[in-house]
Design a protein around this motif. Structure first.
Motif, PDB file in Angstrom:
ATOM      1  N   PHE A 191       0.864  -1.252   0.332  1.00  0.00           N
ATOM      2  CA  PHE A 191      -0.591   0.092  -0.096  1.00  0.00           C
ATOM      3  C   PHE A 191       0.839   1.044   0.193  1.00  0.00           C
ATOM      4  CE2 PHE A 191      -1.398  -0.683   5.069  1.00  0.00           C
ATOM      5  CZ  PHE A 191       0.789  -0.541   5.175  1.00  0.00           C
ATOM      6  N   VAL A 192       2.197   1.481  -0.528  1.00  0.00           N
ATOM      7  CA  VAL A 192       2.647   2.622   0.348  1.00  0.00           C
ATOM      8  C   VAL A 192       3.114   2.857  -1.445  1.00  0.00           C
ATOM      9  CG1 VAL A 192       4.327   1.998   1.562  1.00  0.00           C
ATOM     10  CG2 VAL A 192       5.241   1.522  -0.133  1.00  0.00           C
ATOM     11  N   GLY A 193       2.614   2.034  -2.407  1.00  0.00           N
ATOM     12  CA  GLY A 193       2.706   2.750  -4.007  1.00  0.00           C
ATOM     13  C   GLY A 193       2.733   2.088  -5.226  1.00  0.00           C
ATOM     14  N   SER A 194       3.014   2.239  -5.776  1.00  0.00           N
ATOM     15  CA  SER A 194       3.226   0.994  -6.562  1.00  0.00           C
ATOM     16  C   SER A 194       4.224  -0.125  -7.181  1.00  0.00           C
ATOM     17  CB  SER A 194       3.022   2.387  -8.629  1.00  0.00           C
ATOM     18  OG  SER A 194       4.490   3.055  -8.397  1.00  0.00           O
ATOM     19  N   LYS A 195       4.045  -0.078  -8.614  1.00  0.00           N
ATOM     20  CA  LYS A 195       5.264  -1.213  -9.031  1.00  0.00           C
ATOM     21  C   LYS A 195       6.635  -0.758  -8.497  1.00  0.00           C
ATOM     22  CE  LYS A 195       4.623  -4.861 -12.223  1.00  0.00           C
ATOM     23  NZ  LYS A 195       3.836  -5.351 -12.615  1.00  0.00           N
ATOM     24  N   ASN A 196       6.762   0.507 -10.007  1.00  0.00           N
ATOM     25  CA  ASN A 196       7.699   1.137  -9.909  1.00  0.00           C
ATOM     26  C   ASN A 196       7.742   1.458  -8.606  1.00  0.00           C
ATOM     27  OD1 ASN A 196       8.551   1.734 -12.334  1.00  0.00           O
ATOM     28  ND2 ASN A 196       6.736   3.705 -12.477  1.00  0.00           N
ATOM     29  N   LEU A 197       7.795   1.757  -7.377  1.00  0.00           N
ATOM     30  CA  LEU A 197       8.174   2.324  -5.492  1.00  0.00           C
ATOM     31  C   LEU A 197       9.002   1.339  -5.564  1.00  0.00           C
ATOM     32  CD1 LEU A 197       8.626   5.067  -3.805  1.00  0.00           C
ATOM     33  CD2 LEU A 197       5.859   4.219  -3.602  1.00  0.00           C
ATOM     34  N   GLY A 198       7.836   0.074  -5.609  1.00  0.00           N
ATOM     35  CA  GLY A 198       8.929  -0.849  -5.182  1.00  0.00           C
ATOM     36  C   GLY A 198       9.861  -1.461  -5.792  1.00  0.00           C
ATOM     37  N   ASN A 199      10.428  -1.656  -6.942  1.00  0.00           N
ATOM     38  CA  ASN A 199      11.592  -1.470  -7.640  1.00  0.00           C
ATOM     39  C   ASN A 199      12.457  -0.531  -6.965  1.00  0.00           C
ATOM     40  OD1 ASN A 199       9.697  -1.333 -10.663  1.00  0.00           O
ATOM     41  ND2 ASN A 199      10.277  -2.670  -9.973  1.00  0.00           N
ATOM     42  N   ARG A 200      12.703   0.500  -6.543  1.00  0.00           N
ATOM     43  CA  ARG A 200      13.464   1.711  -6.354  1.00  0.00           C
ATOM     44  C   ARG A 200      13.258   1.082  -4.688  1.00  0.00           C
ATOM     45  NH1 ARG A 200      11.708   7.460  -4.540  1.00  0.00           N
ATOM     46  NH2 ARG A 200      12.880   6.668  -2.823  1.00  0.00           N
ATOM     47  N   LEU A 201      12.333   0.389  -4.088  1.00  0.00           N
ATOM     48  CA  LEU A 201      12.314   0.306  -2.442  1.00  0.00           C
ATOM     49  C   LEU A 201      13.338  -0.687  -2.893  1.00  0.00           C
ATOM     50  CD1 LEU A 201       9.608   0.888  -0.777  1.00  0.00           C
ATOM     51  CD2 LEU A 201      11.168   2.102  -0.576  1.00  0.00           C
ATOM     52  N   ALA A 202      13.471  -1.502  -2.962  1.00  0.00           N
ATOM     53  CA  ALA A 202      13.909  -2.819  -3.596  1.00  0.00           C
ATOM     54  C   ALA A 202      15.852  -2.445  -3.606  1.00  0.00           C
ATOM     55  CB  ALA A 202      13.718  -3.568  -4.365  1.00  0.00           C
ATOM     56  N   GLY A 203      15.917  -1.257  -4.787  1.00  0.00           N
ATOM     57  CA  GLY A 203      17.293  -0.829  -4.299  1.00  0.00           C
ATOM     58  C   GLY A 203      17.662  -0.621  -3.427  1.00  0.00           C
ATOM     59  N   ASP A 204      16.973  -0.020  -2.781  1.00  0.00           N
ATOM     60  CA  ASP A 204      17.566   1.292  -1.732  1.00  0.00           C
ATOM     61  C   ASP A 204      18.010  -0.461  -0.835  1.00  0.00           C
ATOM     62  OD1 ASP A 204      17.225   3.193  -2.472  1.00  0.00           O
ATOM     63  OD2 ASP A 204      14.827   3.144  -1.759  1.00  0.00           O
ATOM     64  N   ALA A 205      17.266  -1.526  -0.873  1.00  0.00           N
ATOM     65  CA  ALA A 205      17.879  -2.571   0.364  1.00  0.00           C
ATOM     66  C   ALA A 205      18.313  -3.350  -0.248  1.00  0.00           C
ATOM     67  CB  ALA A 205      16.254  -3.374  -0.228  1.00  0.00           C
ATOM     68  N   LEU A 206      18.967  -3.221  -1.309  1.00  0.00           N
ATOM     69  CA  LEU A 206      20.333  -3.504  -1.846  1.00  0.00           C
ATOM     70  C   LEU A 206      21.615  -2.417  -1.926  1.00  0.00           C
ATOM     71  CD1 LEU A 206      19.939  -5.168  -5.829  1.00  0.00           C
ATOM     72  CD2 LEU A 206      20.754  -6.761  -3.031  1.00  0.00           C
ATOM     73  N   LEU A 207      21.272  -1.142  -1.613  1.00  0.00           N
ATOM     74  CA  LEU A 207      22.391  -0.410  -1.192  1.00  0.00           C
ATOM     75  C   LEU A 207      23.141  -0.452   0.178  1.00  0.00           C
ATOM     76  CD1 LEU A 207      23.479   1.537  -3.514  1.00  0.00           C
ATOM     77  CD2 LEU A 207      21.861   3.354  -2.325  1.00  0.00           C
ATOM     78  N   GLN A 208      21.695  -0.578   0.224  1.00  0.00           N
ATOM     79  CA  GLN A 208      22.288  -0.681   2.330  1.00  0.00           C
ATOM     80  C   GLN A 208      22.545  -2.001   2.910  1.00  0.00           C
ATOM     81  OE1 GLN A 208      18.212   0.853   4.384  1.00  0.00           O
ATOM     82  NE2 GLN A 208      19.492   0.803   5.757  1.00  0.00           N
ATOM     83  N   TYR A 209      22.209  -2.816   2.775  1.00  0.00           N
ATOM     84  CA  TYR A 209      22.611  -3.980   3.293  1.00  0.00           C
ATOM     85  C   TYR A 209      23.275  -4.949   1.878  1.00  0.00           C
ATOM     86  CZ  TYR A 209      19.114  -3.187   6.190  1.00  0.00           C
ATOM     87  OH  TYR A 209      18.055  -2.520   7.040  1.00  0.00           O
ATOM     88  N   VAL A 210      23.188  -4.982   1.068  1.00  0.00           N
ATOM     89  CA  VAL A 210      24.655  -5.630   0.168  1.00  0.00           C
ATOM     90  C   VAL A 210      25.115  -5.399  -0.329  1.00  0.00           C
ATOM     91  CG1 VAL A 210      24.048  -8.102  -1.192  1.00  0.00           C
ATOM     92  CG2 VAL A 210      21.609  -7.338  -0.164  1.00  0.00           C
ATOM     93  N   ILE A 211      25.511  -4.020  -1.088  1.00  0.00           N
ATOM     94  CA  ILE A 211      26.514  -3.972  -1.931  1.00  0.00           C
ATOM     95  C   ILE A 211      27.901  -3.221  -1.130  1.00  0.00           C
ATOM     96  CG2 ILE A 211      27.023  -2.244  -3.805  1.00  0.00           C
ATOM     97  CD1 ILE A 211      24.190  -2.602  -4.762  1.00  0.00           C
ATOM     98  N   GLY A 212      28.090  -3.803  -1.881  1.00  0.00           N
ATOM     99  CA  GLY A 212      29.352  -2.854  -1.093  1.00  0.00           C
ATOM    100  C   GLY A 212      30.204  -3.784   0.648  1.00  0.00           C
TER     101      GLY A 212
END
Ligand code: SF4
Lengths: 466, 442
Positions: free
Chosen positions: A167-188
Motif C-alpha cells: 500500500f505504499v504505492g506502485s510497482k515502480n516504487l517497489g522496484n526502487r525500494l528494492a534498490g534501496d535495500a540492495l544499497l543499504q544491505y548488500v552492495i559493498g
C-alpha cells in the motif's frame, strides 16, 4: 574516439545521461517534479503493488531465499509468475511465506518470522534471505528490521529486510525500494575473487526469457566483464561486490536509476541509461560501456564487433523487413520500455501509430517523442478499452503489449506480441531483434485471423433458398 | 478420519490461494458483473494476473486502490470513488465488494457504507453486495462459496420474497463448487437438462470463462448467468449443490424459500456419477438418456483397459478441500494407493473423510509423497513432482502448463473416463522415459 555514430534520438553518447537532480520523493526515480507519482484512481486502477515491484527486482537473485512476511495470498498469488530464468540454482523459485493466521495478526507475527527464517536457513542453507513486508505486517507495525538484524547476527548469513508493503504505492516504487535495500544491505559487503579492470554492472535487467544471456554473450565477445548482474540470473555474492565496477548500465528501468545515481556518489561509478532492444540501441549501449571504461583497445574491439553484428543482422532481416515494412503497431508497455522498443520496431520498418505513456515520466515521453512521428497517438492512461480504440482508429495491424492485455487483444482478434515479464522469447541484442521480427511476422501471417473473422456458413446466407 | 499438520513455522511453496480470488472467480460467472476488491492495488492485480493465466481470458475486476494513508484515515472514501467510477463508466448489473485482510485488520466498516450508498443513490435494478474475505482465513473454496451465499442473500432481499413464491418444479438451480472447470459446469448443466429440467447455474462460468468471442472485449464480465435468470432461479423447485462448500448457499435458499436441496460431495468416478444419474432419474421419472448409458459402458471398459497401468501405483494429491474429496474417491476406484492427501485448509467435509488428510503446502505434498508415481496438483506442483520423480497431473488452480485445461471435464462418466485416460497416459509416458534412460545408462 569521435567516430561514434549517434544513435537516433539519444543525447550525445559521450555524456552519460543524467539531466536533473535525483528527486528522492518522486516515484520511480528521476521523475520530473512537475509530475509526481499519481495516486492510483479507485475503480480505474490497474497494475501491481510495491511489494510486487520489490519482488520483481530481487527474485532473479536465484540462490537466495525470498520470504514473504504476511498472510499467504501475497506470496501464494505471485510465486512462479515471472519468466526470469536461472542457469543454475532454483531456490528463488520456491515460494516462502510466513502465512500469518488470524491469531498471528492479533498477537504479532515476529516470533513466526524469526522461526521461519531459522527454518529456511537450517533446511536450505541459502547464502542470504530476503524478507518482504506486506500490507498487513506493515499495518500492525511489525519490527521486521530488528528481527532480520537479530537473525542475521545469530545465523551468520545476511537477512535483508525489504520494506515495500503493497500500500505504499506502485510497482515502480517497489522496484526502487528494492534498490534501496540492495544499497543499504548488500552492495559493498563483499569483494570479487579477482580484480577486474573492465567490469560493468547491469542494473535492471532481469533475464526475462534469457535476455541476460544474450547480452552477456555480446559483452564477453567485446571483452567486457559483466561484474554484477542486478539482478537477472544473479548469485547473491556477485551483488555484494558491485561497488568494484568501473561503470553501471541501467537497462530500461527508471526505477533503479536511483541505485545507479547513489553508486556514483558513493563509489564514483559512472552510469548511463540504455537498452538492448534494437540493433542501434544495442550498439549504442556497448559503445557507451567501452567509453565509460576508458580503454582505447576496448573501444576498437566494440566497434569491430558491432559493425560485424549489424551487417550480419541486416542481411538476415531482409526477408522479414519486406513483410513488415509499413505495418502499423500500437505499443502499450511499461513507461520505460516504450521508447526502447520503438527503436527496435522502427528498424524493422514498423510504424508506431499509438503508444502507451501510462507509467512514463516526462523524460520518457520526450524520448518517445524523439522516436515516433508527429501523428502518433499518445495513450496517457486507461485500460484495455482505450488501447483497442486506438488500434481501431489508427488501423493498426498489430498490438504489442504486456501479457495482461494479451487476451483482450484475442477477444478483438488483433494480432499480438507479448513484450513483458511473462513472455518466453528473448528480444534483446542483435539475435533478439531477428527473433522479434520473426515473431511479428508469424503473428501477422497466422491463418487464424482469416478464419476467426469469417462467419459460420449458416450465418452468411440471408435466407434459405428453396 | 483425522486432519493432520506437519509442524513447520513457514509455508514452503504455498498451495493456498487467497479467499479473495475465490470471490473474484465467483463474480466472473455472472453476466455484466464487476467485483471491486476493497484493498490495495496488488490485491486485485495478482488475482487478475493469475486468473488470466489460468483461463486465458480477460478477467473483470477493479480495486479501491487503498494507499497507506487511506487505510489509516478513510478507506471508504476510496471505495465510494471506486463504485462511482465503475457505475458511471461501465454500468454493471452486479457489483460485489470484496473486503480484504487490509480492510479487515484496519476494521473498515464497508457493509454499512454500502447500505447507505444504496439508499442515498436510490440504487435499484442492479445487485450490489459485499463480502469479507481476508486471506488469512479459509481458501479459494470458501471465498467462492461465501460470495455465492452473499449473492443469494441479496437476490432474496431484492425479490422481496417472504416464503411464498411460484414454485417451478421443472426448474433446478445448480450450485457448482469452485473446483469445477467451465467444462465441468457445462457438462453438469447438460446432464441435468437431459432429464427434462430447466437449469440455472449460479454462478455460471461455463459461458463466461470457457472461451468465446461473442461481442469482443468488455471490461465487465461477458457470458455468465444474467441477473434476470438469477432472480428467476428463486422459483426453482430444487437446488443441487456440487461440492460440500456449496451446501451453505443451498441451505440459504432452503431457509429463506423452503427450496429443498441435494448436495453431491464427490463428483468424480463411477460411483459418484451413478449416484447423480440415479438421483436425476428418480426425481424426474425420465429414463437415463441412452448416451449416458453408453458413456457408462465406455468408462467401465476404459477402467478395465487401464487397470494394468494403475495396479501397484501410488499417488499424492494436493488440492482444495472439496476437490481432494472428489479426487480421492476416484483414485479409490482405480485401486491406486493414496500416499498422501494434502489440502489448503480444514473443512468439515475433509474432516469427515475416511482417510487422513494433511493441511499444508506443496512442500508437504513433496515430502509426504516421496516415492509416489503420480502427483496431482496445480502447475505449482510441477517442479516438486520432478524432484521426487513422479508424473505430474495438472488439476485445480492455477494451471498454466497445458492448453485448454479450463475445458477439461472431470464430472460424469465422460469426465471420469477423461481423467483415467489422462492419468494413465502420464504414467505410461513416465515409464517409457525410465526405460529409455535405463537403456542409455547400460
Ligand atoms: S497490496 Fe498488500 S496485501 Fe495486497 S498483494 Fe500487495 S502486499 Fe499483499
Amino acid at each position: 574516439m569521435k567516430a561514434l555514430i549517434l544513435s537516433e534520438g539519444v543525447d550525445d553518447p559521450m555524456e552519460p545521461i543524467r539531466k536533473e537532480e535525483f528527486d528522492d520523493q518522486a516515484c520511480g526515480s528521476q521523475a520530473p517534479k512537475s509530475k509526481p507519482c499519481p495516486r492510483p484512481k479507485p475503480g480505474e486502477a490497474a497494475g501491481g503493488c510495491s511489494f510486487d515491484g520489490a519482488q520483481i527486482t530481487l527474485l532473479p537473485i536465484m540462490d537466495a531465499a525470498h520470504l514473504v512476511h504476511g498472510p499467504v495470498a501475497c506470496a501464494g498469488n505471485s510465486w512462479e509468475s515471472r519468466g526470469s530464468l536461472s542457469s543454475g540454482p532454483t531456490l528463488s523459485q520456491y515460494g516462502f511465506a510466513t502465512d500469518l493466521s488470524n491469531n498471528d495478526i492479533i498477537f504479532g507475527g515476529e516470533k513466526k518470522l524469526k522461526d521461519s527464517i531459522d527454518y529456511i536457513a537450517g533446511r536450505f542453507a541459502p547464502p542470504a534471505i530476503f524478507v518482504y513486508a506486506t500490507c498487513v505486517t506493515a499495518l500492525i507495525g511489525e519490527d521486521m528490521d530488528a528481527v532480520c538484524k537479530e537473525a542475521s547476527g545469530r545465523l551468520g548469513i545476511p537477512v535483508v529486510p525489504v520494506n515495500g508493503p503493497g500500500f505504499v504505492g506502485s510497482k515502480n516504487l517497489g522496484n526502487r525500494l528494492a534498490g534501496d535495500a540492495l544499497l543499504q544491505y548488500v552492495i559493498g559487503t563483499g569483494e570479487p575473487e579477482q580484480e577486474t579492470p573492465l567490469g560493468v554492472n547491469l542494473i535492471g535487467e532481469y533475464n526475462i526469457a534469457g535476455e541476460m544471456w544474450e547480452i552477456e554473450k555480446l559483452m564477453n565477445q567485446a571483452g567486457i566483464t559483466l561484474l554484477s548482474r542486478i539482478t537477472g540470473d544473479a548469485r547473491y555474492k556477485e551483488i555484494t561486490w558491485a561497488h568494484r565496477a568501473k561503470a553501471n548500465m541501467v537497462v530500461c528501468s527508471r526505477a533503479l536509476l536511483g541505485l545507479a545515481k547513489q553508486m556514483e556518489s558513493k563509489y564514483g561509478i559512472p552510469y548511463f541509461e540504455g537498452s538492448f532492444y534494437g540493433a542501434k540501441e544495442t550498439t549504442y549501449s556497448l559503445r557507451q560501456m567501452a567509453y565509460l571504461l576508458n580503454d582505447r583497445e576496448m573501444e576498437r574491439r566494440v566497434d569491430r564487433l558491432t559493425e560485424r553484428e549489424e551487417n550480419r543482422l541486416s542481411h538476415d532481416l531482409r526477408p522479414y523487413r519486406k513483410i513488415l515494412k509499413g505495418k502499423k503497431a500500437v505499443l502499450y508497455t511499461g513507461g520505460v520500455k516504450s521508447w526502447s522498443v520503438i527503436s527496435a520496431l522502427k528498424e524493422l520498418g514498423i510504424q508506431v501509430v499509438g503508444v502507451g505513456t501510462n507509467k512514463s515520466s516526462d523524460e520518457d515521453v520526450q524520448r518517445i517523442a524523439d522516436r515516433v512521428s508527429d501523428d502518433t497517438e499518445y495513450i496517457p492512461e486507461g485500460g484495455a478499452s482505450r488501447i483497442i480504440k486506438t488500434v481501431r482508429e489508427r488501423k493498426a495491424d498489430i498490438m504489442i503489449a504486456g501479457g495482461r492485455n494479451m487476451y483482450v487483444a484475442m477477444k478483438e482478434q488483433i494480432p499480438f506480441v507479448d513484450i513483458n515479464q511473462e513472455r518466453h522469447k528473448a528480444y534483446a541484442g542483435y539475435e533478439g531483434l531477428l527473433r522479434l521480427a520473426k515473431e511479428l511476422v508469424d503473428s501477422l501471417d497466422n491463418p487464424i485471423w482469416r478464419l476467426a473473422s469469417s462467419p459460420a456458413p449458416w450465418d452468411k446466407e440471408d435466407s434459405y433458398d428453396r | 478420519m483425522t486432519v493432520k499438520r506437519r509442524s513447520k513455522p513457514v509455508s514452503v511453496n504455498p498451495l493456498k490461494i487467497g479467499q479473495s480470488l475465490g470471490g473474484i472467480l465467483a463474480m466472473q460467472g455472472c453476466y455484466r458483473a464487476m467485483p471491486i476488491v476493497h484493498g490495495s492495488q496488488g490485491c486485485s492485480a495478482f488475482p487478475k494476473a493469475l486468473l488470466t493465466r489460468h483461463f486465458r481470458e480477460p478477467i473483470a475486476v477493479q480495486t479501491s486502490a487503498l494507499q497507506e494513508m487511506d487505510v489509516i484515515f478513510d478507506a471508504n472514501r476510496n471505495l465510494e470513488e471506486a463504485i462511482n467510477a465503475v457505475l458511471s463508466k461501465h454500468r454493471p448489473d452486479i457489483i460485489g465488494i470484496i473486503g480484504t485482510e487490509l480492510t479487515d485488520v484496519a476494521g473498515v466498516d464497508y457493509q454499512s457504507m454500502l447500505k447507505s450508498y444504496k439508499r442515498e443513490r436510490n440504487m435499484r435494478g442492479g445487485l450490489a453486495f459485499s463480502v469479507t474475505l481476508p486471506d488469512f482465513r479459509g481458501s479459494l473454496e470458501s471465498g467462492f462459496s461465501v460470495t455465492v451465499e452473499a449473492m443469494i442473500d441479496e437476490l432474496i432481499q431484492q425479490a422481496g420474497l417472504r416464503g411464498q413464491r411460484n414454485v417451478n418444479s421443472r426448474q433446478i438451480t445448480l450450485l457448482p463448487g469452485s473446483y469445477l472447470t467451465p467444462g465441468d459446469v457445462m457438462e453438469l448443466k447438460e446432464i441435468v437438462s437431459s432429464f427434462g429440467f430447466e437449469v440455472i447455474a449460479l454462478p455460471d462460468i461455463s459461458t463466461s470463462l470457457s472461451g468465446h468471442l461473442l461481442t469482443g472485449f468488455s471490461p465487465l464480465t461477458r457470458g455468465g448467468v444474467p441477473l434476470d435468470s438469477m432472480l428467476q432461479s428463486l422459483q426453482s423447485g430444487l437446488t443441487i449443490a456440487f461440492g460440500s462448500s456449496m451446501e451453505r448457499p443451498a441451505r440459504r435458499l432452503h431457509n429463506a424459500l423452503g427450496t429443498p436441496y441435494k448436495v453431491f460431495q464427490s463428483t468424480m468416478g463411477l460411483k459418484a456419477s451413478d449416484e447423480l444419474f440415479h438421483f436425476l432419474h428418480q426425481i424426474s421419472g425420465v429414463p437415463v438418456p441412452i448416451r449416458y448409458c453408453w458413456q457408462r459402458e465406455n468408462l467401465l471398459d476404459c477402467m478395465l483397459d487401464a487397470h494394468f497401468q494403475f495396479a501397484g501405483m501410488s499417488a499424492v494429491a494436493a488440492l482444495e478441500p472439496d476437490h481432494i474429496c472428489s479426487v480421492s474417491s476416484w483414485l479409490e476406484e482405480l485401486g491406486v494407493e493414496q500416499k498422501a492427501l494434502v489440502t489448503s485448509c480444514e473443512t468439515t467435509a475433509v474432516a469427515e473423510m475416511e482417510r487422513d488428510v494433511w493441511v499444508g503446502d506443496l512442500d508437504d505434498a513433496e515430502v509426504l509423497g516421496s516415492g509416489a508415481d503420480l502427483l496431482i496438483s496445480s502447475s505449482h506442483g510441477m517442479a516438486g513432482a520432478e524432484r521426487i520423480g513422479a508424473a505430474h497431473l495438472p488439476a485445480g488452480f492455477p494451471i498454466w502448463n497445458e492448453l485448454g485445461s479450463y475445458m477439461n471435464v472431470s464430472v460424469g462418466y465422460r469426465g471420469a473416463m477423461e481423467w483415467t485416460n489422462k492419468a494413465g497416459n502420464q504414467l505410461m509416458r513416465r515409464e517409457a522415459e525410465h526405460r529409455e534412460s535405463s537403456i542409455r545408462h547400460r
